[in-house]
Design an enzyme around this catalytic site. Structure first.
Site, mmCIF file in Angstrom:
data_model
loop_
_atom_site.group_PDB
_atom_site.id
_atom_site.type_symbol
_atom_site.label_atom_id
_atom_site.label_comp_id
_atom_site.label_asym_id
_atom_site.label_seq_id
_atom_site.Cartn_x
_atom_site.Cartn_y
_atom_site.Cartn_z
ATOM 1 N N HIS A 107 0.495 -1.019 0.094
ATOM 2 C CA HIS A 107 0.211 -0.133 0.206
ATOM 3 C C HIS A 107 0.670 1.442 -0.040
ATOM 4 O O HIS A 107 1.616 1.229 0.424
ATOM 5 C CB HIS A 107 -1.096 -0.342 0.907
ATOM 6 N N GLU A 126 8.718 1.105 -3.286
ATOM 7 C CA GLU A 126 7.711 0.222 -2.941
ATOM 8 C C GLU A 126 8.402 -1.327 -3.817
ATOM 9 O O GLU A 126 8.446 -2.335 -3.195
ATOM 10 C CB GLU A 126 6.339 0.929 -3.855
HETATM 11 C C1 GRF Z 1 1.208 0.875 -6.034
HETATM 12 O O1 GRF Z 1 1.547 1.994 -5.571
HETATM 13 C C2 GRF Z 1 0.477 -0.186 -4.878
HETATM 14 O O2 GRF Z 1 1.369 0.190 -3.611
HETATM 15 C C3 GRF Z 1 -0.866 -0.170 -4.989
HETATM 16 O O3 GRF Z 1 -1.571 0.060 -6.235
HETATM 17 C C4 GRF Z 1 -0.270 1.083 -6.761
HETATM 18 C C5 GRF Z 1 -0.024 -0.568 -8.150
HETATM 19 O O4 GRF Z 1 1.054 0.020 -8.816
HETATM 20 N N1 GRF Z 1 -1.554 -0.876 -4.302
HETATM 21 P P1 GRF Z 1 1.846 -1.285 -10.431
HETATM 22 O O5 GRF Z 1 0.323 -1.463 -11.060
HETATM 23 O O6 GRF Z 1 1.983 -1.957 -9.319
HETATM 24 O O7 GRF Z 1 2.463 -0.879 -11.053
#
Ligand code: GRF
Length: 238
Positions: free
Chosen positions: A112, A177
């Site tokens: 998240h 992330e």
């Molecule tokens: C990411 O920011 C994740 O944290 C959230 O949705 C977004 C997905 O991005 N849950 P991606 O599809 O991984 O590029």
């Protein structure tokens, strides 16, 4: 290597976190292998990118099922077929039914884009800017019935700059992330982080030293803010 955890990834969109997990799992000593990617909508661009990387992909469109339970059951059948032992949600934009969550309890994680419990839900970056927080980030947590809740596995913090737009901040968080998710999955796959009585327990101590902290701005950082070394400032808990 048969000792690697068999992991399936559920996506709904772009799939950049999925790509980060696939890239990490390509490493010889990574404790998980990606056995498949499942999407719930044809809009999930990441499915094509997984296919191009040689990962088995499945499309299970939610519109083909009468309700959430039937759709989750179909996803569950694909997970069985893939022999998945763990599930990673990576931008999977659909609430899961209690039965599905129960079945994968302790074996399903989500990423998240905020430092939970702050800013659950959508538009986290503009909400962080509106709230005026100086530190923002991302969280990997075990999935429970409540959206964007559940025992936390790992977090990454990034500074909020005075000049930030939601897009600029979001890009900084997304970069964090990608690294965080790969590290967190490795911890869970190795059994170093697991759920006990609704909390995460850690087998190994974190390398986040007791005196470490993320300051916003960093105490010795040069001004102006644009000169900050963001790579150095992004700190990770695992
Ligand atoms: C990411 O920011 C994740 O944290 C959230 O949705 C977004 C997905 O991005 N849950 P991606 O599809 O991984 O590029």
């Amino acid at each position: 290597m048969s000792s690697r955890k068999r992991v399936a990834i559920l996506i709904s969109g772009r799939g950049s976190n999925m790509e980060a997990l696939i890239a990490a799992a390509a490493g010889d000593d990574y404790p998980a292998e990606i056995v498949g990617v499942i999407a719930n909508t044809p809009k999930a661009r990441g499915l094509e990118s997984a296919r191009m990387r040689g990962i088995p992909t499945r499309m299970v469109p939610q519109r083909d099922y009468p309700d959430r339970a039937a759709h989750d059951e179909a996803i569950g059948a694909v997970l069985d077929e893939l022999g998945a032992e763990m599930v990673c949600l990576a931008g999977y934009m659909r609430l899961l039914t209690p039965g599905f969550v129960e079945r994968w309890a302790g074996r399903m994680i989500n990423i998240h884009p905020s430092l939970l419990p702050a800013f659950p839900g959508l538009d986290t970056h503009s909400r962080a800017l509106a709230a005026g927080v100086r530190v923002h980030g991302a969280t990997v947590h075990f999935v429970t019935e409540t959206m964007d809740e559940g025992p936390i596995v790992a977090q990454a913090a990034v500074p909020v700059l005075a000049t930030d737009t939601a897009d600029a901040l979001g890009a900084r968080v997304l970069k964090a992330e990608h690294r965080l998710y790969a590290q967190a999955l490795a911890m869970v796959a190795r059994g170093e982080a697991r759920v006990e009585a609704g909390r995460t327990v850690f087998a190994a101590t974190s390398d986040w030293g007791a005196e470490d902290a993320l300051y916003s701005p960093a105490p010795h950082a040069p001004a102006p803010a644009e000169a900050l070394d963001l790579e150095r400032l992004a700190r990770f808990t695992p």
